[in-house]
Enzyme design. Sequence first.
Site, PDB file in Angstrom:
ATOM      1  CG  LEU A 152      26.270  34.148  36.521  1.00 51.94           C
ATOM      2  CD1 LEU A 152      24.859  34.142  35.426  1.00 51.94           C
ATOM      3  CD2 LEU A 152      25.282  35.737  36.770  1.00 51.94           C
ATOM      4  CB  SER A 153      30.443  30.818  33.467  1.00 59.94           C
ATOM      5  OG  SER A 153      28.865  29.972  33.218  1.00 59.94           O
ATOM      6  CD  GLU A 162      36.112  39.584  31.876  1.00 61.24           C
ATOM      7  OE1 GLU A 162      35.637  39.027  32.859  1.00 61.24           O
ATOM      8  OE2 GLU A 162      35.767  38.762  30.819  1.00 61.24           O
ATOM      9  CG  ASP A 195      29.880  38.454  30.654  1.00 67.27           C
ATOM     10  OD1 ASP A 195      31.328  39.040  29.942  1.00 67.27           O
ATOM     11  OD2 ASP A 195      29.594  38.512  31.860  1.00 67.27           O
ATOM     12  CG  ASN A 244      28.044  41.184  37.607  1.00 68.01           C
ATOM     13  OD1 ASN A 244      27.180  41.505  36.778  1.00 68.01           O
ATOM     14  ND2 ASN A 244      28.044  40.306  38.599  1.00 68.01           N
ATOM     15  CB  ALA A 245      34.071  39.814  39.098  1.00 67.88           C
ATOM     16  N   GLY A 249      19.152  40.903  33.735  1.00 66.23           N
ATOM     17  CA  GLY A 249      17.987  40.497  34.920  1.00 66.23           C
ATOM     18  C   GLY A 249      18.903  39.555  35.801  1.00 66.23           C
ATOM     19  CB  ALA A 289      33.372  31.401  35.970  1.00 68.44           C
ATOM     20  NE  ARG A 319      31.418  51.047  59.412  1.00 67.80           N
ATOM     21  CZ  ARG A 319      30.025  51.147  59.142  1.00 67.80           C
ATOM     22  NH1 ARG A 319      29.527  51.304  59.753  1.00 67.80           N
ATOM     23  NH2 ARG A 319      29.780  49.326  59.749  1.00 67.80           N
TER      24      ARG A 319
END
Length: 381
Positions: free
Chosen positions: A312-313, A136, A279, A226-227, A256, A147, A234
């Site tokens: 958030l990691s 990743e 994750d 996410n990310a 959640g 992160a 549009r």
Amino acid sequence: MTIDIINAKVPGYQGLQMLLVNQAGVIEQILPMETVFKRVPPSDLQIVDVAGDWVSLGGVDLQINGALGLAFPDLAAENAHLLGKICQFLWDVGVDGFLPTLVTTSVENIQRSLAVIADFISTAQLGSQILGVHLEGPFLNYQKRGAHPAEYLLPLTIDEVKRVLGDYADVVKVITLAPELDTTGEVIPYLRSLGITVSLGHSQATANQAQDAFALGATIVTHAFNAMPPLHHREPGLLGAAITHPHVMCGFIADGQHVSPIMLQILSRATPGLFLVSDALAPLGLPDGVYPWDTRQIEVKQGTARLPDGTLSGTTLPLLVGVENLVKWGICGVETAIALATDAPRKAIGLPGIVQGQAANLLRWHWDQDTKELSWRRLLS
């Protein structure tokens, strides 16, 4: 011992099924319960009646960053023995196979971790199986790095990819990258030529850029929503291009926190091309608290990990908790939720689901009509 599992609901099959498991522990046949066939029952035949419960393969986690206090980018000779413990732990929480995920770090750290994992794979594995590595990064968009440490991000070129992979290209199964960083259009075809599945993520790609990347061979998306830019009417962006593509699958996190359950409901209605990931970070399997994370620290509260600035990691919830959450939140039915953690991740990396010839590493899932709770256990172990 030969085992017949009867009265089973099996994801992807209509009606109640019987699964015939041979002495080698392999699924020999999956047949409708009403099938009439002649055979001499083996002398060691055992009948297991699951009484209408669901039966599936174990989970496959394509994005898991560590467990039991070990982050996979920190692998080295002195802690390599922990891989065996992690494999057993993941087996105990219902995961048959996984991709140790290496987040952005130095090339030296990546190479060291890849070497340790390659050596481990070459030996007999017990418990959950390492199916390869998920890189990743480090070819991510600075603006969507999340992160991931900015100092280790690299330009997306074939030369840099070769430097990162080194001698371990055959160990890498998936790589997450931001396609807009490749101005030549050469990197994705090169990675595909090596047998590596390309996932798009940590990206600012427009819908057109994403579509071009899919045309070049990218087939999955890393932690949808996410990310990456949000859906916009549009400029639908990377996610819009992904969920409207018939051959692209999106991984997603169902804790959640990473994605609202309402947005997950929208996602599930928009595309069938989904699979669950955990994750999960290194504190998976450990209690809430403050833990080291590369040169920084993360705080885990109720299974959610954040950096000191609140970024958030990740999570520390096992993969199958996501299945339970999806059903509890009413996102989908039991069959679909189970498949999202078992069959769908296998499909995303080209592996078969629950079919004849698969090892009978099976889970039994029970839906309690009174409590409205879904639970599971290993069936034959």
